[in-house]
Design an enzyme around this catalytic site. Structure first.
Site, short mmCIF file in Angstrom:
data_model
loop_
_atom_site.label_atom_id
_atom_site.label_comp_id
_atom_site.label_asym_id
_atom_site.label_seq_id
_atom_site.Cartn_x
_atom_site.Cartn_y
_atom_site.Cartn_z
N ASP A 1 29.49 9.24 -1.59
CA ASP A 1 29.63 9.23 -3.06
C ASP A 1 28.49 8.39 -3.64
O ASP A 1 28.59 7.16 -3.65
CB ASP A 1 31.00 8.66 -3.41
N ASP B 1 28.91 16.05 -7.24
CA ASP B 1 29.54 14.79 -6.87
C ASP B 1 30.65 15.08 -5.86
O ASP B 1 30.99 16.24 -5.62
CB ASP B 1 30.10 14.10 -8.13
N GLU C 1 26.92 5.53 -12.66
CA GLU C 1 28.06 6.45 -12.82
C GLU C 1 29.35 5.73 -12.52
O GLU C 1 30.36 5.92 -13.20
CB GLU C 1 27.90 7.66 -11.88
N GLU C 2 29.33 4.87 -11.51
CA GLU C 2 30.57 4.24 -11.04
C GLU C 2 31.15 3.25 -12.05
O GLU C 2 32.29 2.81 -11.92
CB GLU C 2 30.32 3.51 -9.70
#
Lengths: 348, 333, 347
Positions: free
Chosen positions: B166, B221, B198-199
């Site tokens: 990821d 993703d 993104e996280e």
């Protein structure tokens, strides 16, 4: 009756109003359907059709007219109707559903409502809202307005469409299939009885099954039958998320014959005879593979000096909700199964 | 693709500190694209120009950042207090190896006697084997980021596990798409966006999308699966192909785009499955709704044990994602 | 067309979030005639434009969201049962034993399964099944169903409408298509030359699923001078307080809060009183909980008002509204698009 006529009859009966204690509306339609056929109505409202067969054993075939519903117990200041249930209805199937309310003049539409989801906290959203926290919204804005339309003691039923659905119309969905289906089958059978009927027949449309199996009790007392067949719908759960052992019966495999339920242990010889008769006539039938529920047989088989009882039920998903679902084929086979039993009655 | 994936995956890139990863990817992408730049937030944006008459802009996006920890305080005894970066599942990460951006290795551990139910950032520490504060602070500065120290290893068949899948696998897919299209004329302008942050809330893809103004956007993703014992039911499995996203908790994909992707997959006999993800969001949503908006969708790589140090994927699924996207781009509008 | 009919026709369209384009042709035929042009943007917002015919006139945006809550198919099981995922804040208490339509290659009727009391296990207590635990009964074989339906196929409540006592009506999808109907009705009542500017009716997408609504990109691309956002507002029921609701039958609500424009609010309220349009105010400290917050902050900022149509039973298949309130909303829309100096601060 043709297939279409049978479906039309069931639709008409299911959509009619008749919660427990207020069967008079559906009873009126049944009486009209009886036409020239002679019938009596007892003091509780049960309708009885006697087809005499001299000297033959008495067979009572019964179906109940009532359906689960609601009874108004309070009108609020802002014009909502509070209610109690008539029969066992899970609150999970009430909220947000249309209902038909018995008005002072005719029927009025309404909605069972509760606090909007937006006003519920996270905990409330995961729990069942009890029916005491719900109310019927008929559009009235004040107590006066609501009182001009209806009153406490009046009843209500689900307002839900009769739909034939699924692949090639294989299924039927409606309210009140429990037990208008039995009523429809009785009406169908009346025109199809064999000439030399081996029974002294009593066809009974009973009241108040959903609360205490009440109507059937007094009828059975009056008739004092040797045998009875109760035509019903039974709750099944032939669903992918239910273990096989709890599915009860399968839609489309024919009507279910009970061995026992919570109210009755059925006559074993009568059950075997019925299965044999079905086989002989090539009518589908299955044994109900679970002990649950109860029906008018519970009061009939215990009346007077005892009655040998049989229950034939169309398997139904989601009963006691606005959306009972049955197999069209099971419905159409029910009359045939009863006829098979009557035709072979001498061997019983 | 496995080698590229391993290479990208080995680079440091905790949210906000993605430049190592960007460097590795830029090197791989230069050959395949017409121009390449890094924007103010750190997004790597590479572009292939199309030759079509009414060419559209297609934005492909995978995020470079990974979850991790930031050092916030060094205790007298040399243990390092941390703040989480991204969504950390503490039960899954207790006692795994970590490595800082300066290369210092250690393990992340809960304070003794902490019950798993009480696991949270406050009762976790990084142990780098330091004797005391003095030794620790020579190697670790406050603000240093730690990532999981778990190289990708090959398991049975085409399955691979390590950290992070990821979303370095998404990055590897993008590189592979660029490689596949290299030397071919394509109709539309294709933007390969390797996004940051993104996280922590899909921040990078938002500014990238605002700059690119795509007509069509596709995120790449990881997604959850329902194929492990007692998993929450989900019709998504490792090895069943590219997962065409229907929805996740942040987005409902453009239904026409979904249909187009299904059609391409069927035509080219590329293995695919449909993804309805109940929890978790992706860059898809920010690309869909930024500026005047775009028709957005996503191709997901089914992944077990997401946000652990051992995220497991099937390389065949990643290849299917790349093949499907490349073919979609070849067709043009 | 009378308002009740338009409300019911629009609300009956299936427009589960993400699938707002489903009834495009029907929508066009229902409301297109009164507008000069219509178009759809990348995120599914549908625009209907009515021009005033003057150069340099302001752009006025009227927003009502087109999407509705619902379900989508998450898996196809044996014997024609479907599992689903909820889209938007579906009221779980109302799903079981309800009628639904599955919008696959063909429209398929379905029933949401329930457990009768006869078969309920005592250990189930008073817990409520999650939407993902429910089964939709279609009566098809798995093979046949798989030809007609795929994962992601939208599932909507079966549209059934009832006229209750007086001016109250009940049905599904009133949130927010009843407001779209009011907007159409209001705009249609103002002659072109009476318009204060070019009117953009935005039937926006994706409002029900949280933070990422279509209204933001829609408002950004139109860049209007000012806007009215219309959405249903929580109506008072016996189990709620006045402060958290608006009165059903109390007229159109105007939200007073930091998001909405004070000048426009004041003018509208005064003008409405003059014209005998019934309005009520709704005060909140935070966001409006509607598209107003997104529209307000789109691009360089857009002054807006937030108008509510009181609704009971929000997010169920039997939402209840009062047609007189709907008439007030329509009248307020007409007032909004025909009043020329709405945003000008007067002494």
């Amino acid at each position: 009756m043709t297939r279409e006529e049978k479906l039309q009859l069931l639709s008409e009966l299911c959509l009619e109003f008749g919660p427990t204690g207020s069967e008079r509306y559906v009873a009126k339609v049944i009486k009209e359907k009886l036409g020239d056929i002679e019938y009596t109505v007892d003091r509780l409202g049960n309708i009885i059709v006697h087809i005499p067969g001299e000297g033959a054993p008495k067979l009572m075939v019964s179906a109940h007219m009532d359906e689960v519903g609601f009874i108004i117990n309070e009108i609020t200041d802002d014009g909502y109707l509070k209610f109690d249930t008539l029969g066992g209805i899970d609150p999970r199937v009430m909220c947000g559903k249309y209902v038909t309310v018995e008005g002072k003049e005719g029927f009025i539409p309404g909605v069972i409502a509760a606090k909007a989801i937006h006003h519920q906290n996270a905990d409330e959203r995961k729990k069942v809202t009890p029916h005491k926290s719900m109310y019927i919204d008929i559009g009235a804005t004040s107590r006066e307005e609501a009182e001009s339309l209806t009153e406490p003691g009046n009843s209500a039923t689900f307002d839900s469409e009769f739909v034939i659905f699924g692949e090639d119309g294989a299924f039927i969905k409606s309210k009140a299939i429990d037990d208008r289906i039995g009523c429809a089958v009785l009406l169908d059978l009346l025109g199809r009885l064999p000439k030399n009927c081996p029974f002294d027949l009593y066809f009974c449309f009973t009241v108040r099954e959903e609360i205490g199996l009440s109507g059937a009790r007094t009828v059975a007392h009056a008739i004092d039958p040797d045998f009875c067949i109760v035509l019903e719908s039974t709750a099944v759960a032939d669903l992918p998320d239910v273990p096989e052992s709890r599915r009860v019966a399968k839609l489309g495999d024919g009507c279910a014959i009970s061995l026992r339920d919570n109210a009755t242990i059925y006559d074993r010889d009568f059950v075997n005879f019925a299965l044999e008769a079905a086989k002989k006539k090539g009518v589908a039938a299955q044994i109900k593979k679970y002990v649950s529920g109860g029906n008018d047989a519970g009061s009939i088989h215990r009346s007077v000096d005892g009655v040998r009882a049989l229950a034939i039920s169309v398997p139904s998903r989601y009963i006691h909700s606005p959306a009972n679902v049955i197999s069209t084929a099971d419905y159409l086979s029910m009359s045939e199964l009863v006829l098979a039993i009557i035709e072979n009655g001498k061997e019983l | 693709m496995l080698d590229i994936f391993k290479k990208i995956s080995a680079a440091h890139g905790v949210s906000g500190a993605e430049s190592d990863t960007a460097g590795v990817i830029a090197e791989l992408m230069t050959e395949y694209t017409d121009d390449i730049r890094i924007d103010n937030l750190g997004n790597l944006i590479a572009c292939r120009h199309g030759v079509g008459e009414n060419r559209k802009k297609i934005m492909l996006c995978a995020h470079m950042d990974e979850i991790g920890f930031m050092a916030t305080f060094i205790e007298k005894n040399g243990f390092i207090r941390i703040a989480p970066i991204g969504g950390i599942n503490y039960t899954a990460v207790a006692l795994t190896r970590v490595r800082s951006e300066r290369g210092v290795r250690g393990i992340i551990a809960p304070e003794a006697k902490t019950k798993p139910a009480d696991f949270r950032a406050e009762n976790f520490l990084i142990d780098i084997g330091a004797k005391d504060e003095k030794e620790a602070s020579r190697r670790v500065k406050i603000g240093d980021c730690f990532r999981f120290d778990n190289d990708q290893i090959k398991l049975l068949g085409s399955r691979v596990c390590g950290h992070p899948a990821d979303d370095r696998i998404g990055c590897a897919v993008l590189v592979d798409i660029a490689r596949q299209l290299h030397g071919e004329d394509i109709k539309d302008d294709v933007y390969f966006v390797f996004s940051v942050q993104e996280e922590v809330g899909c921040r990078g893809s938002k500014t990238a999308a605002f700059a690119v103004e795509p007509d069509i956007s596709l995120a790449f993703d990881v997604t959850a699966t329902g194929d492990t014992p007692s998993a929450t039911p989900m019709a998504c499995e490792l090895g069943r192909g590219a997962a065409i996203k229907i929805k996740d908790s942040s987005v409902i994909c453009d239904p026409t785009l979904v249909d187009e992707l299904i059609e391409v997959a069927k035509d080219k006999k590329i293995k695919y499955q449909l993804e309805v993800l109940l929890y978790g969001g992706t860059d898809t949503s920010s690309m869909q709704m930024t500026g005047a908006g775009s028709r957005a969708g996503a191709l997901s790589i089914p992944t077990r044990y997401i946000h652990s140090a051992n995220e497991m994927i099937d390389m065949a699924d990643a290849q299917a994602c790349a093949d499907l996207a490349a073919e979609y781009i070849r067709r043009g509008e | 067309m009378e308002l009740e009919k338009l409300i019911n026709s629009l609300s009956a369209l299936m427009s589960v979030t993400g699938h707002e384009g489903n009834g495009k042709a029907e929508l066009e035929s229902l409301i297109g005639a009164g507008f000069d042009e219509s178009f759809t943007d990348a995120v599914g917002n549908r625009f209907f434009v009515k021009r005033c015919g003057r150069e340099g006139a302001p752009k006025i945006l009227i927003d009502a969201h087109m999407d509705e809550i619902g379900l989508i198919v998450s898996d196809i099981k044996d014997d024609g049962f479907l599992t689903v995922a909820p889209i938007g804040g579906v009221d779980l208490r109302t799903l079981q034993a309800g009628d639904v339509v599955i919008y696959g290659k063909e429209k398929i009727f379905g029933v949401v399964g329930s457990t009768p009391p006869h078969l309920r296990r005592p250990d189930e207590g008073n817990s409520l099944k999650e939407a993902t635990e429910l089964l939709i009964d279609t009566g098809y074989s798995k093979e046949k169903l798989s030809e007609l339906v795929r994962i992601g196929t939208p599932v909507g409540f079966k549209p059934v409408y009832r006229h209750l006592f007086g001016s109250r009506i009940a049905g599904k999808g009133f949130d927010d298509k009843s407001c779209a109907a009011c907007a159409v009705m209001g705009i249609s009542r103002v002659a072109r030359e009476e318009l204060a500017g070019d009117v953009y009716l935005m039937l926006s997408s994706r409002e029900e699923t949280g933070m990422f609504g279509g209204a933001a990109p829609g408002a950004y691309s139109i860049a209007p001078d000012y806007a009215m956002v219309i959405d249903v507002n929580l109506g008072k029921t016996p189990d709620t307080s006045k402060s958290e609701t608006v009165a059903v039958g109390g007229g159109a609500s105007l939200t007073l809060c930091p998001v909405t424009d004070r000048t426009m609010n004041k003018k509208l309220i005064a003008l409405a009183k003059e014209k005998e349009i019934k309005t009520q105010v709704c005060v909140t400290g935070g966001s409006t909980g509607t598209n107003a917050s997104a529209v307000n902050l789109a691009g360089a900022g857009i002054p807006c008002v937030d108008v509510g149509l009181p609704l009971k039973g929000m997010h169920t298949a039997t939402e209840v509204l009062d047609l007189e309130d709907a008439e007030s909303v329509a009248a307020l829309v007409a007032l909004f698009v025909s009043t020329k100096d709405l945003t000008e601060v007067t002494a």
